[in-house]
Design a protein around this motif. Structure first.
Motif, PDB file in Angstrom:
ATOM      1  N   GLN A 411       0.834  -1.204   0.000  1.00 51.84           N
ATOM      2  CA  GLN A 411       0.000   0.000   0.000  1.00 51.84           C
ATOM      3  C   GLN A 411       0.868   1.253   0.000  1.00 51.84           C
ATOM      4  OE1 GLN A 411      -2.367   0.502   3.528  1.00 51.84           O
ATOM      5  NE2 GLN A 411      -3.048   2.539   2.919  1.00 51.84           N
ATOM      6  N   ALA A 412       1.954   1.215   0.745  1.00 52.16           N
ATOM      7  CA  ALA A 412       2.854   2.366   0.822  1.00 52.16           C
ATOM      8  C   ALA A 412       3.604   2.603  -0.484  1.00 52.16           C
ATOM      9  CB  ALA A 412       3.846   2.175   1.966  1.00 52.16           C
ATOM     10  N   SER A 486       9.341  17.255  -5.850  1.00 56.11           N
ATOM     11  CA  SER A 486       8.461  16.690  -6.869  1.00 56.11           C
ATOM     12  C   SER A 486       7.370  15.882  -6.171  1.00 56.11           C
ATOM     13  CB  SER A 486       9.250  15.782  -7.817  1.00 56.11           C
ATOM     14  OG  SER A 486       8.376  15.124  -8.713  1.00 56.11           O
ATOM     15  N   ILE A 487       6.114  16.170  -6.510  1.00 58.71           N
ATOM     16  CA  ILE A 487       4.974  15.450  -5.940  1.00 58.71           C
ATOM     17  C   ILE A 487       4.281  14.687  -7.059  1.00 58.71           C
ATOM     18  CG2 ILE A 487       2.813  15.632  -4.659  1.00 58.71           C
ATOM     19  CD1 ILE A 487       5.097  16.670  -3.065  1.00 58.71           C
ATOM     20  N   VAL A 488       4.008  13.402  -6.820  1.00 60.08           N
ATOM     21  CA  VAL A 488       3.225  12.600  -7.756  1.00 60.08           C
ATOM     22  C   VAL A 488       2.063  11.991  -6.984  1.00 60.08           C
ATOM     23  CG1 VAL A 488       3.200  10.706  -9.412  1.00 60.08           C
ATOM     24  CG2 VAL A 488       5.277  12.070  -9.106  1.00 60.08           C
ATOM     25  N   ILE A 489       0.852  12.132  -7.512  1.00 53.56           N
ATOM     26  CA  ILE A 489      -0.346  11.558  -6.904  1.00 53.56           C
ATOM     27  C   ILE A 489      -0.803  10.387  -7.770  1.00 53.56           C
ATOM     28  CG2 ILE A 489      -2.684  12.000  -6.061  1.00 53.56           C
ATOM     29  CD1 ILE A 489      -0.624  13.685  -4.647  1.00 53.56           C
ATOM     30  N   TYR A 490      -1.110   9.249  -7.099  1.00 54.62           N
ATOM     31  CA  TYR A 490      -1.555   8.039  -7.794  1.00 54.62           C
ATOM     32  C   TYR A 490      -2.944   7.635  -7.325  1.00 54.62           C
ATOM     33  CZ  TYR A 490       3.435   7.440  -8.857  1.00 54.62           C
ATOM     34  OH  TYR A 490       4.726   7.621  -9.271  1.00 54.62           O
ATOM     35  N   SER A 491      -3.704   7.015  -8.217  1.00 55.21           N
ATOM     36  CA  SER A 491      -4.980   6.405  -7.826  1.00 55.21           C
ATOM     37  C   SER A 491      -4.696   5.101  -7.097  1.00 55.21           C
ATOM     38  CB  SER A 491      -5.837   6.127  -9.062  1.00 55.21           C
ATOM     39  OG  SER A 491      -5.285   5.053  -9.810  1.00 55.21           O
ATOM     40  N   VAL A 492      -5.742   4.488  -6.532  1.00 54.24           N
ATOM     41  CA  VAL A 492      -5.563   3.225  -5.816  1.00 54.24           C
ATOM     42  C   VAL A 492      -5.142   2.105  -6.760  1.00 54.24           C
ATOM     43  CG1 VAL A 492      -7.145   3.756  -3.920  1.00 54.24           C
ATOM     44  CG2 VAL A 492      -8.039   2.720  -6.018  1.00 54.24           C
ATOM     45  N   SER A 516     -13.680  12.264  -5.258  1.00 55.34           N
ATOM     46  CA  SER A 516     -13.529  11.853  -3.866  1.00 55.34           C
ATOM     47  C   SER A 516     -13.017  10.424  -3.799  1.00 55.34           C
ATOM     48  CB  SER A 516     -14.877  11.946  -3.137  1.00 55.34           C
ATOM     49  OG  SER A 516     -15.345  13.276  -3.122  1.00 55.34           O
ATOM     50  N   GLY A 517     -12.148  10.174  -2.821  1.00 55.14           N
ATOM     51  CA  GLY A 517     -11.628   8.816  -2.668  1.00 55.14           C
ATOM     52  C   GLY A 517     -10.220   8.814  -2.107  1.00 55.14           C
ATOM     53  N   LEU A 518      -9.612   7.632  -2.129  1.00 54.21           N
ATOM     54  CA  LEU A 518      -8.271   7.435  -1.589  1.00 54.21           C
ATOM     55  C   LEU A 518      -7.227   7.557  -2.699  1.00 54.21           C
ATOM     56  CD1 LEU A 518      -6.439   6.504   0.815  1.00 54.21           C
ATOM     57  CD2 LEU A 518      -6.834   4.161   0.009  1.00 54.21           C
ATOM     58  N   TYR A 519      -6.146   8.295  -2.405  1.00 52.38           N
ATOM     59  CA  TYR A 519      -5.033   8.450  -3.338  1.00 52.38           C
ATOM     60  C   TYR A 519      -3.713   8.256  -2.582  1.00 52.38           C
ATOM     61  CZ  TYR A 519      -8.535  10.413  -6.458  1.00 52.38           C
ATOM     62  OH  TYR A 519      -9.641  10.588  -7.245  1.00 52.38           O
ATOM     63  N   PHE A 520      -2.664   8.045  -3.331  1.00 52.62           N
ATOM     64  CA  PHE A 520      -1.338   7.879  -2.751  1.00 52.62           C
ATOM     65  C   PHE A 520      -0.400   8.943  -3.334  1.00 52.62           C
ATOM     66  CE2 PHE A 520      -3.411   3.764  -2.933  1.00 52.62           C
ATOM     67  CZ  PHE A 520      -3.315   3.346  -1.618  1.00 52.62           C
ATOM     68  N   TYR A 521       0.563   9.346  -2.535  1.00 48.39           N
ATOM     69  CA  TYR A 521       1.518  10.335  -3.023  1.00 48.39           C
ATOM     70  C   TYR A 521       2.944   9.851  -2.812  1.00 48.39           C
ATOM     71  CZ  TYR A 521       2.549  11.779   1.825  1.00 48.39           C
ATOM     72  OH  TYR A 521       2.938  11.794   3.129  1.00 48.39           O
ATOM     73  N   THR A 531       6.456   8.567   1.147  1.00 49.97           N
ATOM     74  CA  THR A 531       5.215   8.175   0.490  1.00 49.97           C
ATOM     75  C   THR A 531       4.108   8.184   1.525  1.00 49.97           C
ATOM     76  OG1 THR A 531       5.526   5.824   0.939  1.00 49.97           O
ATOM     77  CG2 THR A 531       6.469   6.674  -1.105  1.00 49.97           C
ATOM     78  N   GLY A 532       2.879   8.244   1.053  1.00 49.55           N
ATOM     79  CA  GLY A 532       1.759   8.250   1.985  1.00 49.55           C
ATOM     80  C   GLY A 532       0.441   8.235   1.238  1.00 49.55           C
ATOM     81  N   LYS A 533      -0.639   8.378   1.983  1.00 51.58           N
ATOM     82  CA  LYS A 533      -1.961   8.379   1.361  1.00 51.58           C
ATOM     83  C   LYS A 533      -2.677   9.689   1.684  1.00 51.58           C
ATOM     84  CE  LYS A 533      -4.650   6.043   4.986  1.00 51.58           C
ATOM     85  NZ  LYS A 533      -5.458   4.851   5.308  1.00 51.58           N
ATOM     86  N   ILE A 534      -3.548  10.077   0.782  1.00 50.22           N
ATOM     87  CA  ILE A 534      -4.363  11.273   0.937  1.00 50.22           C
ATOM     88  C   ILE A 534      -5.813  10.892   0.646  1.00 50.22           C
ATOM     89  CG2 ILE A 534      -4.893  13.569   0.018  1.00 50.22           C
ATOM     90  CD1 ILE A 534      -1.963  13.888  -0.664  1.00 50.22           C
ATOM     91  N   ILE A 535      -6.714  11.360   1.472  1.00 52.54           N
ATOM     92  CA  ILE A 535      -8.143  11.121   1.252  1.00 52.54           C
ATOM     93  C   ILE A 535      -8.763  12.417   0.739  1.00 52.54           C
ATOM     94  CG2 ILE A 535     -10.342  10.526   2.311  1.00 52.54           C
ATOM     95  CD1 ILE A 535      -8.763   8.875   4.358  1.00 52.54           C
ATOM     96  N   LYS A 536      -9.304  12.363  -0.479  1.00 58.19           N
ATOM     97  CA  LYS A 536      -9.977  13.528  -1.066  1.00 58.19           C
ATOM     98  C   LYS A 536     -11.465  13.440  -0.723  1.00 58.19           C
ATOM     99  CE  LYS A 536     -11.191  16.983  -3.671  1.00 58.19           C
ATOM    100  NZ  LYS A 536     -11.377  16.828  -5.113  1.00 58.19           N
ATOM    101  N   GLN A 537     -11.960  14.461  -0.036  1.00 60.39           N
ATOM    102  CA  GLN A 537     -13.364  14.482   0.363  1.00 60.39           C
ATOM    103  C   GLN A 537     -14.261  14.930  -0.788  1.00 60.39           C
ATOM    104  OE1 GLN A 537     -13.166  17.016   3.860  1.00 60.39           O
ATOM    105  NE2 GLN A 537     -13.202  15.215   5.201  1.00 60.39           N
TER     106      GLN A 537
END
Length: 537
Positions: A411-412, A486-492, A516-521, A531-537
């Protein structure tokens, strides 16, 4: 009941022993090309995405077994078909020796392999007598306890992943075991049920959809990953999702179990699972000694189940298996499928990190390092079918404890392949530089995979991400010495959705375009990676 069972066996010996287990392998798949042209009919969207993300193409063994071949074998005199495998293009059958050998006359049959190896050679060997038929693969000693599961997680530095919110979200684990009674009723599994994290399953032994039956071994295994009861038991992947497959015939030890395992693994692949965990092993102590394996068979390529496990890995799945509980036996080596090259074979240690005496040792017969890694298997904290928090002993539990942490790690690092994740685990282990036959590469440090070795490291983080959850804009606050990042955002599903350069003076990133949903950065700056996760409301 046990005496009745023995009496029945004695009465039925002459009948049962006249029936031989065998695998019949086919030499073709006439419709393979057309089937592979429509992959969505073979694999789920999630399975296809896993293949795409890891650059794995569909191949011959993804096509189905030819139905007309199956029909002709079924119609053959004295033959019963019990299981089939598209990966190995084979059927598991039973019949008399003569009936099985007659199948060689069919033009589409490549070969026939008896489970009793003596029947595959003209030379007969002396049978090995087994003094006691003990199902060591399911050896479990239960002691009621009132402690909690902290040590089995902290030993792996897994609490660091959990504190970083890597708890298995978005990862799917298939559990192949003897049964799962109580998972649908016991309190420690309530959280899984309430959150719909049990995605389904199947009972391959009885051929029905009621997988909440059979032996209780699978229930205990699942609890080490998905169980949750505050101050008592927290699994290593409490937020992962699970498929539960019963492949083990609890009261006997038969070659068919290997075929059912492969059949379930194929189904798991088609459903898109990320990880298969299996606390089962096949070596000696068979009910019929003719079906026992020898150490020379533990080479990763001989047994049906190990070949199936290796194919599963080739499809992008991580396969985790118990090393075995034979460490005190005359033959102490690991069994199958733990002997497969790519399978992560897990041995057992005690709470103080010393090796459990029962834990099977390596190497594989072809002299590869086994077990691969170690986790706590002595006095592991589990839930029984009634929801009682207990302790249990065996590599049966070190294996799923490890599998759950692997889900959190993946997941990470959602864009990593299964091969890359496997290597990360080995390299983080405390015996990586000097692996041996008792500990393998040692005990992994999952915190170290994030560059975090302890809580103190967390307290001094150089990066802060807030707010999280976020409605529109998220800030990445980092040290001034790292001027740009540098920031990269990924879908699940691992798809890149945003990529942007920011500075420490202008650290805002807009997520307005995302649903809205779960994303990873991933965050990369000079000397700083996170690395980590971000929740978009």
């Amino acid at each position: 009941m046990k005496h009745f069972y023995v009496f029945f066996l004695l009465l039925g010996t002459s009948v049962m022993f006249s029936q031989e287990d065998a695998w019949v392998y086919f030499n073709a798949k006439p419709n393979a090309q057309s089937e592979l042209a429509t992959p969505s009919e073979l694999l789920s969207p999630r399975a296809l995405t896993r293949r795409t993300n890891q650059n794995i193409a569909l191949d011959f063994n993804d096509a189905q077994v030819e139905k007309t071949y199956v029909a002709q074998v079924k119609a053959s005199s004295g033959i019963t078909v019990l299981s089939q495998s598209k990966w190995l293009n084979a059927l598991h059958i039973q019949g008399s020796e003569a009936s099985v050998l007659a199948l060689k006359n069919l033009s589409f049959v490549d070969k026939v392999v008896f489970a009793n190896k003596e029947l595959n050679s003209t030379s007969k060997k002396t049978k090995t007598n087994i003094s006691a038929k003990v199902k060591n693969k399911l050896e479990t000693k239960i002691d009621y306890a009132y402690g909690n599961s902290a040590n089995q997680i902290q030993m792996l530095n897994g609490h660091v992943l959990h504190q970083q919110n890597y708890t298995g979200v978005g990862k799917v684990i298939a559990v192949l075991d003897a049964g799962f009674p109580g998972v649908n009723t016991a309190q420690p599994f309530q959280r899984l049920r309430d959150n719909n994290q049990i995605l389904g399953g199947y009972d391959y032994v009885d051929r029905n959809t009621n997988f909440y039956t059979g032996g209780s071994h699978g229930t205990l295994v699942l609890s080490t990953m998905g169980g949750y009861e505050e101050n008592a038991l927290v699994g290593t992947a409490p937020d992962a999702s699970y498929y539960l497959f019963r492949t083990e015939i609890d009261v006997t030890e038969e070659p068919l179990e290997e075929s059912l395992w492969v059949e379930a693994a194929e189904k798991a692949d088609s459903l898109g699972v990320d990880i298969i965990t299996t606390s089962l092993g096949y070596f000696q102590q068979r009910d019929n000694a003719d079906y026992n394996y020898s150490y020379s068979d533990m080479n990763g390529t001989t047994t049906f189940v190990s070949r199936g496990a290796e194919i599963a890995f080739s499809k992008g799945i991580i396969v985790v298996a118990s090393a075995g509980n034979e460490g005190r036996q005359t033959e102490p080596h690991i069994g199958a499928p733990a002997d497969a090259v790519s399978v992560i074979a897990v041995g057992s240690v005690m709470a103080n990190k010393s090796r459990s005496a029962f834990s099977s040792i390596g190497p594989s017969f072809d002299n590869r390092i086994k077990p691969d890694v170690m986790a706590q298997g002595t006095a592991a904290v589990v839930s029984d079918i009634a929801g009682n928090i207990t302790t249990a002993n065996g590599t049966s539990f070190s294996c799923p404890i490890m599998a759950g942490m692997i889900a959190c790690l993946w997941q990470a690092f959602p864009t990593k392949t299964n091969q890359e994740i496997r290597q990360m685990i080995l390299q983080s282990s405390d015996n990586y530089a000097t692996p041996n036959n008792e500990f393998g590469y040692g005990i992994p440090n999952f915190g170290a995979t994030l560059g975090i070795d302890s809580f103190s490291d967390l307290e001094n983080e150089a990066l802060t991400v807030y707010p999280n959850p976020v409605k529109s804009e998220v800030s990445f606050l980092f040290s001034n010495k790292n001027n740009t990042a540098s920031i990269v955002i990924y879908s699940v599903l691992g798809q890149k959705v945003i990529e942007k350069q920011i500075t420490s003076q202008n650290a805002l990133l807009s997520l307005e375009s995302l649903k809205s949903g779960l994303y990873f950065y991933t965050f990369d700056a000079d000397g700083l990676h996170q690395t980590g996760k971000i929740i978009k409301q």
